[in-house]
Design a protein around this motif. Sequence first.
Motif, PDB file in Angstrom:
ATOM      1  N   ARG A 129      76.657 -15.048  65.414  1.00 22.20           N
ATOM      2  CA  ARG A 129      76.058 -16.236  64.813  1.00 22.20           C
ATOM      3  C   ARG A 129      74.875 -16.688  65.646  1.00 22.20           C
ATOM      4  N   SER A 131      73.311 -19.509  65.372  1.00 22.54           N
ATOM      5  CA  SER A 131      73.434 -20.899  65.803  1.00 22.54           C
ATOM      6  C   SER A 131      74.744 -21.462  65.282  1.00 22.54           C
ATOM      7  N   ARG A 132      75.139 -22.603  65.805  1.00 25.36           N
ATOM      8  CA  ARG A 132      76.371 -23.229  65.350  1.00 25.36           C
ATOM      9  C   ARG A 132      76.080 -24.605  64.761  1.00 25.36           C
ATOM     10  N   LYS A 133      74.892 -24.729  64.210  1.00 27.12           N
ATOM     11  CA  LYS A 133      74.461 -26.035  63.694  1.00 27.12           C
ATOM     12  C   LYS A 133      75.410 -26.572  62.643  1.00 27.12           C
ATOM     13  N   LYS A 134      75.960 -25.677  61.813  1.00 27.67           N
ATOM     14  CA  LYS A 134      76.750 -26.145  60.666  1.00 27.67           C
ATOM     15  C   LYS A 134      78.190 -26.496  61.035  1.00 27.67           C
ATOM     16  N   ASP A 135      78.577 -26.204  62.248  1.00 32.64           N
ATOM     17  CA  ASP A 135      79.943 -26.542  62.665  1.00 32.64           C
ATOM     18  C   ASP A 135      80.066 -28.018  62.991  1.00 32.64           C
ATOM     19  N   ALA A 137      80.957 -30.981  65.524  1.00 39.04           N
ATOM     20  CA  ALA A 137      80.720 -31.047  66.972  1.00 39.04           C
ATOM     21  C   ALA A 137      81.964 -30.602  67.725  1.00 39.04           C
ATOM     22  N   ARG A 140      82.346 -26.805  67.605  1.00 40.78           N
ATOM     23  CA  ARG A 140      81.283 -26.179  68.381  1.00 40.78           C
ATOM     24  C   ARG A 140      81.600 -26.222  69.873  1.00 40.78           C
ATOM     25  N   ASN A 160      79.905 -15.872  70.558  1.00 44.11           N
ATOM     26  CA  ASN A 160      79.607 -16.274  69.173  1.00 44.11           C
ATOM     27  C   ASN A 160      79.825 -15.183  68.122  1.00 44.11           C
ATOM     28  N   GLU A 202      73.151 -16.356  60.100  1.00 48.22           N
ATOM     29  CA  GLU A 202      73.398 -17.792  60.024  1.00 48.22           C
ATOM     30  C   GLU A 202      74.715 -17.984  59.291  1.00 48.22           C
ATOM     31  N   SER A 204      77.314 -20.137  57.036  1.00 54.21           N
ATOM     32  CA  SER A 204      77.258 -21.309  56.161  1.00 54.21           C
ATOM     33  C   SER A 204      78.634 -21.935  56.031  1.00 54.21           C
TER      34      SER A 204
END
Length: 324
Positions: A129, A131-135, A137, A140, A160, A202, A204
């Motif tokens: 992955r 990034s872990r933006k969609k997780d 907090a 993450r 990751n 990425e 989702s």
Amino acid sequence: MPIVYFVVPCYNEEAVLPETIKRLTAKLNQMIGNGKVSEESRMLFVDDGSKDNTWNIIEEQSKQNKYVGGVKLSRNRGHQNALVSGLMTAKEHCDCAISLDADLQDDIEVLDEFVDKFMEGCQVVYGVRSSRKKDTAFKRTTAQGYYKFMKMLGVDIVYNHADYRLMGREALEALSEYKEVNLFLRGIVPLIGYRCDYVYYERSERFAGESKYPLKKMIRFAVDGITSFSVKPLKVIFNLGVIICFLSILGFIYALVSLIVGIAAAGWTSTICSIWFLGGLQMLCIGIVGTYVGKIYNEVKHRPRYHIEKKIINEENDYFSDIE
Ligand code: UDP
Ligand code: MG
């Protein structure tokens, strides 16, 4: 062109399955059309003892859609076991297998890249992955803390990377030689070796249904990962015992000095010395026992000691027949 099998573990996934099959079929058709994978490629859905309609959906779909195959487990055995059963079934038919979740949280558009890397000669391709933006907090921080903790304990896992990965036939054969019951794939696969590479994507959100990994399962999975791969916790006990024993000697000297100087209350010296010394000694002994338990633990796993990647054998008979 390689025969590719998509291996998809499913536990109570009736909400996502029809859509997942639709999307994966479209992707597979596209890949076959582009000449990327063989027409004999398939999707293999593993029903991990679902209590809902999951198996019926798989069965129904397999009648209409030749790409759909299924494996049904006798009961819920958990994500990792479901995955292994699927991979081991696929191994008999495919050149490589790609494991992915039923909720398609992992971007299926990168499937081509997986196959490209396989064609370049990689036996293992890890989906990582970017990034872990969609997780949330919480997920993450706990997940990243976990990866770091595992590294600290000396367990080699890919940062990751979940279970989105391609494995070639050889790597699958190697995997089948790991007989341990508590299989933690993310730890085992790096142990296997072979040429590997990474594909970034990425992640989702789930498009329907809910997570089958509640906090309780997640914690159990995390603890399993540590205790299946590291005997460091046992060593920590041993080291703690050594340190406390050493401290108790210092304490002993201090108590003795207090006794001589005359500031110690009656009976204090012997009490404090025995508490410290015995405490340290007990911990040391547990540590020694732990060291043996650790050895037994490693032995009973019967992990294979090596995998042969290539073999060169000069057949003597051929040699002679050449001379003739
Ligand atoms: N899964 C499974 N058995 C279980 C739990 C989960 O086969 O006991 C499957 C589930 O159907 C999904 C995958 O494992 O395909 C990942 O689960 P989920 O998406 O719920 O986990 P999350 O993405 O929330 O970590
Ligand atoms: Mg998911």
